[in-house]
Design a protein around this motif. Structure first.
Motif, PDB file in Angstrom:
ATOM      1  N   ILE A 246     -51.010  44.165  -2.729  1.00 22.44           N
ATOM      2  CA  ILE A 246     -50.624  43.922  -1.335  1.00 22.44           C
ATOM      3  C   ILE A 246     -51.433  44.817  -0.405  1.00 22.44           C
ATOM      4  O   ILE A 246     -51.963  44.367   0.608  1.00 22.44           O
ATOM      5  CB  ILE A 246     -49.111  44.138  -1.148  1.00 22.44           C
TER       6      ILE A 246
ATOM      7  N   PHE B 141     -54.059  43.612   2.578  1.00 21.40           N
ATOM      8  CA  PHE B 141     -53.629  43.722   3.974  1.00 21.40           C
ATOM      9  C   PHE B 141     -53.662  45.161   4.469  1.00 21.40           C
ATOM     10  O   PHE B 141     -53.355  46.087   3.730  1.00 21.40           O
ATOM     11  CB  PHE B 141     -52.197  43.194   4.131  1.00 21.40           C
TER      12      PHE B 141
ATOM     13  N   GLU C 105     -51.360  44.818   9.594  1.00 21.01           N
ATOM     14  CA  GLU C 105     -51.033  43.438   9.211  1.00 21.01           C
ATOM     15  C   GLU C 105     -49.670  43.374   8.531  1.00 21.01           C
ATOM     16  O   GLU C 105     -48.893  42.445   8.784  1.00 21.01           O
ATOM     17  CB  GLU C 105     -52.094  42.873   8.262  1.00 21.01           C
ATOM     18  N   LEU C 106     -49.402  44.340   7.678  1.00 20.00           N
ATOM     19  CA  LEU C 106     -48.105  44.361   6.998  1.00 20.00           C
ATOM     20  C   LEU C 106     -46.965  44.544   7.995  1.00 20.00           C
ATOM     21  O   LEU C 106     -45.928  43.891   7.894  1.00 20.00           O
ATOM     22  CB  LEU C 106     -48.075  45.456   5.936  1.00 20.00           C
TER      23      LEU C 106
ATOM     24  N   THR D 177     -47.229  41.084  10.597  1.00 19.59           N
ATOM     25  CA  THR D 177     -47.199  39.702  10.116  1.00 19.59           C
ATOM     26  C   THR D 177     -46.512  39.537   8.774  1.00 19.59           C
ATOM     27  O   THR D 177     -45.743  38.596   8.580  1.00 19.59           O
ATOM     28  CB  THR D 177     -48.640  39.161  10.011  1.00 19.59           C
ATOM     29  N   TYR D 178     -46.792  40.433   7.855  1.00 20.07           N
ATOM     30  CA  TYR D 178     -46.300  40.283   6.476  1.00 20.07           C
ATOM     31  C   TYR D 178     -45.227  41.320   6.185  1.00 20.07           C
ATOM     32  O   TYR D 178     -45.313  42.081   5.228  1.00 20.07           O
ATOM     33  CB  TYR D 178     -47.475  40.378   5.493  1.00 20.07           C
ATOM     34  N   ASN D 179     -44.185  41.342   7.005  1.00 17.98           N
ATOM     35  CA  ASN D 179     -43.161  42.376   6.915  1.00 17.98           C
ATOM     36  C   ASN D 179     -41.935  41.946   6.119  1.00 17.98           C
ATOM     37  O   ASN D 179     -40.882  42.558   6.212  1.00 17.98           O
ATOM     38  CB  ASN D 179     -42.761  42.847   8.315  1.00 17.98           C
TER      39      ASN D 179
ATOM     40  N   ALA E 295     -42.694  36.282   3.923  1.00 16.42           N
ATOM     41  CA  ALA E 295     -43.957  36.173   4.662  1.00 16.42           C
ATOM     42  C   ALA E 295     -45.145  36.444   3.747  1.00 16.42           C
ATOM     43  O   ALA E 295     -46.159  35.744   3.813  1.00 16.42           O
ATOM     44  CB  ALA E 295     -43.959  37.142   5.849  1.00 16.42           C
ATOM     45  N   LEU E 296     -45.036  37.442   2.891  1.00 12.94           N
ATOM     46  CA  LEU E 296     -46.116  37.730   1.941  1.00 12.94           C
ATOM     47  C   LEU E 296     -46.370  36.546   1.021  1.00 12.94           C
ATOM     48  O   LEU E 296     -47.523  36.173   0.764  1.00 12.94           O
ATOM     49  CB  LEU E 296     -45.774  38.963   1.102  1.00 12.94           C
TER      50      LEU E 296
ATOM     51  N   GLU F 292     -46.049  33.492   1.505  1.00 11.22           N
ATOM     52  CA  GLU F 292     -46.650  32.345   2.170  1.00 11.22           C
ATOM     53  C   GLU F 292     -48.171  32.428   2.204  1.00 11.22           C
ATOM     54  O   GLU F 292     -48.841  31.428   2.411  1.00 11.22           O
ATOM     55  CB  GLU F 292     -46.111  32.211   3.593  1.00 11.22           C
ATOM     56  N   HIS F 293     -48.727  33.615   2.002  1.00  9.50           N
ATOM     57  CA  HIS F 293     -50.179  33.792   2.070  1.00  9.50           C
ATOM     58  C   HIS F 293     -50.828  33.276   0.786  1.00  9.50           C
ATOM     59  O   HIS F 293     -50.393  33.603  -0.319  1.00  9.50           O
ATOM     60  CB  HIS F 293     -50.518  35.272   2.279  1.00  9.50           C
TER      61      HIS F 293
ATOM     62  N   VAL G  26     -51.813  35.878  -1.929  1.00 13.72           N
ATOM     63  CA  VAL G  26     -50.643  36.426  -2.627  1.00 13.72           C
ATOM     64  C   VAL G  26     -50.118  35.393  -3.621  1.00 13.72           C
ATOM     65  O   VAL G  26     -49.789  35.733  -4.759  1.00 13.72           O
ATOM     66  CB  VAL G  26     -49.549  36.870  -1.639  1.00 13.72           C
TER      67      VAL G  26
END
Length: 68
Positions: A18, A22, A26-27, A30-32, A36-37, A39-40, A43
């Motif tokens: 991770i 990122f 960004e974490l 967006t990827y909090n 959300a993680l 969905e990338h 990942v």
């Protein structure tokens, strides 16, 4: 704001990946969340790969070309 307040337990290899993918910003922005993680696409690819490994598997994460 950097430095989240909510934490989740992760395997070390997942945590390293991770942070290889990122930045802290960004974490935070967006990827909090785990959702959300996940969905990338990068990942998702990593999760598919690591699922086949034993629980004690370790590997060195390489920084994404996207972050260089």
């Amino acid at each position: 704001m950097k430095g989240g307040r909510v934490t989740q337990e992760l395997h070390r290899i997942c945590h390293r990946q991770i942070h290889a993918l990122f930045s802290e910003t960004e974490l935070a922005r967006t990827y909090n969340s785990a959702e959300a993680l996940l969905e990338h696409p990068d990942v998702q690819s990593f999760v598919r790969w690591v699922r086949s490994k034993p629980d004690d598997f370790t590997d060195s994460a390489k920084r994404s070309n996207r972050r260089k």
